[in-house]
Design a protein around this motif. Structure first.
Motif, PDB file in Angstrom:
ATOM      1  N   GLU A  12       0.851  -1.131  -0.059  1.00  0.00           N
ATOM      2  CA  GLU A  12      -0.186  -0.148  -0.212  1.00  0.00           C
ATOM      3  C   GLU A  12       0.978   1.234   0.246  1.00  0.00           C
ATOM      4  O   GLU A  12       0.698   2.156  -0.919  1.00  0.00           O
ATOM      5  N   LEU A  71       2.795   1.750  -3.202  1.00  0.00           N
ATOM      6  CA  LEU A  71       1.928   2.287  -4.404  1.00  0.00           C
ATOM      7  C   LEU A  71       1.438   3.662  -4.301  1.00  0.00           C
ATOM      8  O   LEU A  71       1.266   4.387  -5.156  1.00  0.00           O
ATOM      9  N   THR A  72       1.152   4.231  -3.034  1.00  0.00           N
ATOM     10  CA  THR A  72       0.940   5.415  -2.728  1.00  0.00           C
ATOM     11  C   THR A  72       2.019   6.492  -3.048  1.00  0.00           C
ATOM     12  O   THR A  72       1.759   7.384  -3.897  1.00  0.00           O
ATOM     13  N   GLU A  81       4.229   5.501  -5.761  1.00  0.00           N
ATOM     14  CA  GLU A  81       4.370   5.754  -6.806  1.00  0.00           C
ATOM     15  C   GLU A  81       3.136   6.557  -7.545  1.00  0.00           C
ATOM     16  O   GLU A  81       3.530   7.283  -8.428  1.00  0.00           O
ATOM     17  N   LEU A 141      -7.640   1.824  -0.814  1.00  0.00           N
ATOM     18  CA  LEU A 141      -6.799   2.734  -1.086  1.00  0.00           C
ATOM     19  C   LEU A 141      -6.985   3.624  -2.429  1.00  0.00           C
ATOM     20  O   LEU A 141      -6.692   4.815  -2.736  1.00  0.00           O
ATOM     21  N   LEU A 195      -6.137   7.166  -4.022  1.00  0.00           N
ATOM     22  CA  LEU A 195      -5.171   7.330  -5.024  1.00  0.00           C
ATOM     23  C   LEU A 195      -5.669   8.180  -6.304  1.00  0.00           C
ATOM     24  O   LEU A 195      -5.218   8.966  -6.848  1.00  0.00           O
ATOM     25  N   ILE A 232      -5.951  11.780  -5.737  1.00  0.00           N
ATOM     26  CA  ILE A 232      -4.717  12.916  -5.679  1.00  0.00           C
ATOM     27  C   ILE A 232      -5.101  14.076  -6.692  1.00  0.00           C
ATOM     28  O   ILE A 232      -5.212  13.658  -7.791  1.00  0.00           O
ATOM     29  N   THR A 246      -0.646  -4.001  -7.096  1.00  0.00           N
ATOM     30  CA  THR A 246      -1.001  -4.438  -5.939  1.00  0.00           C
ATOM     31  C   THR A 246      -0.751  -6.084  -5.867  1.00  0.00           C
ATOM     32  O   THR A 246       0.077  -6.472  -5.112  1.00  0.00           O
TER      33      THR A 246
END
Ligand SMILES: Cc1ncc(COP(=O)(O)O)c(C=O)c1O
Lengths: 451, 493
Positions: free
Chosen positions: A49, A52-53, A55, B82, B86, B89, B337
């Motif tokens: 996690e 990935l954040t 990236e 998550l 993302l 953002i 992931t």
């Protein structure tokens, strides 16, 4: 084992035993041996996690355009979104549900969309609306197909002042030998050439005229004469309307539209590099049964309580198959929810205020730009909303690039209108300070850049 | 529940906006204007009222985060939290689609790499991320196929062959693409009958459109024979990839003789369904079709930069802008992931979960096509219960009382009283067992106390809704009422 898959080796073994399989591969028996992959997929190693954040933050940093002050439009707009809106969109109850096929456990989605339909109908001045199409362009294309189905005619007249990207989508959806699209040119003032339109329509073959309102150049067309013209020749009037302009403008319904299609991104949806957005479509009640897309209706349950269901489903692909009004299945439902929350928060007064600030601020910028030597109007005094085409004494592509150095996305060069022509947008989010700095920077580029 | 319009009272507002900070421009000419009294009919309510309204509405929904959603063909798996962050953002969500490509290098890089991942997963060379959903992906695929035949001087090829078990979007898309649907029969095993396919192909065959695994959840074992028959007749093979959750890292459509397929990122790749969308339906294809892909395509340049360009023979454009980009962000995150091993695990467990349910429910419900393992889903028939006067619709509604969403019902059309069950890999054994218990107890109720099933649902926010009345007394917008008017007295705007 990934964090999404709860059945590990222990459960696997137990389940395979219950199935009567010795190992997983036994379940692949129907897949011919030669098609079973022997090698792992060639994909990068998994990220946690946190990694990935990081990236994604790097991707975001590379999007330097997001840090510039945005004066771009042409179908996607930088409007303010109230914080409360996202709190609703992030409710699992809404975003992790499917299409409301089981109405009794989907009343939240269904009622919200019923309210959305109502708001779209009211804004456009129409009787009803669907929920929903992929985006404004595909909604406009589906509106053309709908008009052709209703009138059994195979020609569409499109205003030449339609967003060119939308025209391309319409051409794709209508790409058939027996379908014809003709463009009606616009006059020097940017409004539709009604004389040519009357010529083009004389043969009575047109299913519809499609006009954008305001048009691609931000200009506000008088719809009534167009409506009268097409109705005289037994065709339908399609208006591609910008909803943010509608609190100020005479509604398309009032001016004679039969179908109104448009883009809902401006109402609570981020620009997000092109999507997801939402196409809306509204129509006169007598056309409801010819509409594409989902429609929610009110009904009652066995105890007589009010409730909502998907309705007029016999129009749709899962029932009518190759005779359906459209192939659309998944649509942009969550974006409809974004619209309905946005409009509820804005309300009667707030949405009118947004609309009015877009109008006044864009006029302020235009007026000030015209004070720069060599800057001129392209379409004379034609009224405009939020967006205008203007001619600079330098190449608009050069101006755009130089303005980036000053921190601005200055607009969209429209070289078809001349080398210095630029389409400039001002939403309610642009402050007077930003607009004044834009003017200063543009003046500087124009002074230095005439070579 | 009251509608949001009923919360309205003049003067309330749910936002605070800055004052206009520039001099006002002259008003619009009267003929173009809605007029100062021209109301839009939007509600007037405070932020708190609006929030409470929609939060209360939301509590009436079933959703994946609450409980199992075994809706066949829809792949209702868990949506990672998550990914929502993302995609929000600011640098990714706050960027205009028409900025010069160098200013959107991050989004373009992500899109390019996602395209490469999808090619690797499907075994194809070309890809477009533009289609907004599966159905638009199908349209894109058929437009590629038509362009291909036209480029070879065979514009006459306009027949799309498909089995009778096809999803409704397949025939509807064929019509949209100006093609004719030719049905191909399924055999007693629920698979396409190669002999019938052989009879139906010909000089007008544009393509064979097949879902694999098919809509019964069965892998088309004779796939090589099927795709060869079509190729030999000069047609192409289109795979509806809605069921790709069964094949990740297990098999590639590009190796089975398919020429093009779409993927549903909002199924296989865990992007949320949002109550009916937004989706994303990328299309992957063989090299020969790539030249026709929609405008724009993301290109990697020699200097390492990305750009958007129109392929030389592109058939056109499907959306005003590039794609449902926000959805692409989430699918990219999912693949990053999981990686290769994680994706394979997804499909393995999806298959095990489905076969486990099938095994456990086999004694209680008919399974007309139970000839070995299923893939990620399977289709039961409620025929046995129907004999007791309990229809599949009743079983579906009764499941709601037990806290589960219903399976997909009455699809595919080739199964009587169909119940199409897809658990997905994100359900635990414990949850699967609860679902099994619920199904068994409904089967028992159908025998012993059928009224419990036919009266269902009773534990839901509303009881069974009258769909016939919804059509007959069509009410699809809230009528406008002035204050003091009784409901029903108002008129539509
Ligand atoms: C087999 C199959 N094909 C096509 C579709 C259409 O996909 P979408 O709803 O994304 O348009 C679906 C989804 O409902 C499906 O299950």
């Amino acid at each position: 084992m990934s964090r999404f898959v709860p059945n590990g080796p222990a459960q696997r073994e137990k389940m395979l035993r219950a199935i009567g399989a010795a190992k997983f591969e036994d379940l692949l028996e129907p897949v011919p041996e030669k098609f079973r992959l022997k090698e792992k997929l060639q994909l990068p190693e998994p990220l946690s996690e946190f990694e990935l954040t990081c990236e994604f933050e790097e991707f975001a940093r590379k999007n330097t355009g997001a840090d510039l002050v945005c004066f771009m439009g042409a179908g996607a707009y930088d409007h303010f979104i109230p914080a409360a809106a996202d709190h609703i969109l992030l409710r699992s109850e809404f975003y992790t549900a499917y299409t409301p096929y089981q109405a009794e456990v989907s009343q939240g989605t269904l009622q919200a969309i019923f309210e959305y339909q109502t708001m779209i109908a009211r804004l456009t001045g129409m009787d009803m609306a669907n929920a929903s199409m992929y985006d404004g362009a595909s909604a406009a294309a589906e509106a053309c197909l709908m008009a052709m189905r209703i009138t059994r005619k195979q020609k569409i007249l499109v205003a030449g002042s339609l967003n060119p990207g939308w025209l391309e989508v319409i051409r794709t959806y209508l790409k058939r030998d027996d379908f014809e699209i003709s463009e009606i040119p616009y006059l020097d003032d940017g409004t539709l050439d009604l004389a040519i339109a009357s010529e083009l329509i004389k043969d009575g073959a047109a299913a519809a005229i499609l006009v954008q309102y305001p048009n691609y150049f931000g200009l506000i067309e008088d719809l009534q004469p167009v409506a009268d013209l097409i109705h005289e020749h037994k065709g339908l009037f399609i208006v591609a309307a910008d909803p943010v302009a509608l609190p100020l403008l005479r509604s398309p319904g009032d001016a004679g539209a039969d179908i109104v299609a448009g883009e809902g991104q401006s109402m609570g949806i981020p620009m997000s590099y092109g999507g997801p957005y939402i196409g809306f479509m509204a129509a006169r009640m007598k056309l409801a049964r010819k509409m594409p897309g989902r429609i929610i209706g009110r009904t009652t349950d066995r105890a007589g309580q009010t409730g909502y269901v998907l309705t007029l489903q016999t129009r749709e692909q899962h029932i009518r198959r190759n005779k359906a009004t459209s192939n659309i299945c998944s649509n942009q439902a969550l974006m409809a929810l974004a619209n309905v929350i946005y409009l509820s928060l804005m309300g009667e007064k707030g949405f009118r205020e947004i609309s009015s600030q877009c109008y006044h601020k864009s006029h302020y910028l235009e007026k000030k730009l015209l004070e720069i030597p060599g800057v001129s109007r392209i379409f004379g005094n034609t009224p405009f909303f939020r967006e205008f085409a203007i001619s600079f004494p330098v190449s608009s592509i050069e101006l755009r690039d130089r303005m980036i150095e000053h921190g601005f996305l200055a607009g969209i060069p429209v070289v078809e209108l001349g080398e210095g022509a630029m389409l400039v947008t001002v939403t309610e989010k642009r402050t007077r300070d930003e607009i004044d700095r834009y003017i200063g920077a543009a003046a500087q580029v124009c002074r230095g850049g005439s070579a | 529940m009251k509608t949001v319009f009923e919360l309205s009272s003049p003067g309330r507002m749910g936002v605070s906006l800055p004052e206009l900070d520039v001099p006002a421009a002259p008003d619009l000419p009267a003929g173009l204007s809605r007029g100062s009294e021209g109301k839009t009919g939007l509600p007037e309510a405070t932020e708190g009222q609006v929030l409470r309204h929609y939060v209360n509405l939301s509590t009436m929904n079933h959703h994946v985060d609450k409980g199992m959603y075994p809706l066949g063909s829809c792949t209702m798996k868990y949506n990672p939290k998550l990914h929502e962050n993302l995609a929000r953002i600011r640098g990714l969500s706050g960027i205009h689609p028409l900025v010069p490509p160098a200013l959107a290098a991050g989004s373009l890089e992500l899109m390019y790499r996602l395209g490469e991942f999808l090619c690797e997963i499907t075994g194809f060379e070309g890809v477009s991320l533009q289609p907004a959903a599966g159905a638009q992906g199908e349209f894109c695929g058929l437009m590629l196929i038509k362009s291909y035949h036209e480029s070879r001087g065979e514009p006459n090829r306009n027949e799309i062959l498909m089995p009778d078990s096809a999803h409704g979007t397949n025939p509807a898309t064929a019509t949209l693409a100006d093609c004719i649907v030719v049905g191909v029969e399924s055999n007693e095993f629920g698979l396409v009958d190669p002999d019938d396919l052989r009879r139906k192909v010909g000089p007008n065959t544009a393509a064979f459109m097949l879902t694999n695994p098919n809509t019964l959840g069965l892998f088309e074992s004779r796939i090589e024979e099927l795709t060869s028959i079509v190729h030999e007749a000069g047609g192409l093979n289109y795979m509806d990839g809605a069921n790709m959750n069964a094949l990740l890292g297990i098999a590639k459509p590009g190796e089975m003789g398919f020429d093009v397929c779409h993927l549903n990122l909002h199924k296989t790749f865990s992007t949320p369904h949002g109550g009916g969308g937004p989706g994303s339906g990328p299309v992957a294809c063989i090299e020969e079709l790539a030249a026709f892909l929609p405008d724009p395509a993301v290109i990697l340049e020699d200097d390492g930069g990305y750009k958007l360009c129109r392929k030389q023979n592109s058939f056109g454009r499907l959306l005003a802008f590039h794609a449902n980009t926000g959805v692409l962000y989430k699918a990219y995150a999912y693949i990053r992931t999981l990686g290769a091993a994680g994706l394979r695990e997804v499909s393995e467990i999806a298959l095990i979960n489905a076969n486990y349910l099938k095994a456990k429910l086999g004694d209680y419900f008919d399974n007309p096509f139970d000839n070995g393992p299923c893939m990620h889903e399977f289709v039961l028939s409620g025929d046995r219960q129907a004999e007791q006067g309990v229809k599949t619709l009743d079983i579906a509604k009764r499941l709601l009382d037990y806290g589960f969403h219903a399976p997909t019902v009455y699809f595919p059309l080739i199964v009587h009283e169909a119940l199409m069950i897809e658990p997905t890999e994100t359900e635990s054994l414990e949850d699967l067992d609860s679902f099994i218990e619920a199904m068994i107890s409904i089967a028992e109720e159908a025998e012993e106390k059928p009224y419990l099933v036919t009266d269902a649902p009773v534990n839901t926010p509303v009881l069974r809704l009258d769909e016939v009345k919804a059509v007959k007394d069509l009410c699809i917008v809230e009528p406008v009422r002035s204050v003091g008017q009784a409901p029903g007295e108002g008129e539509n705007l």
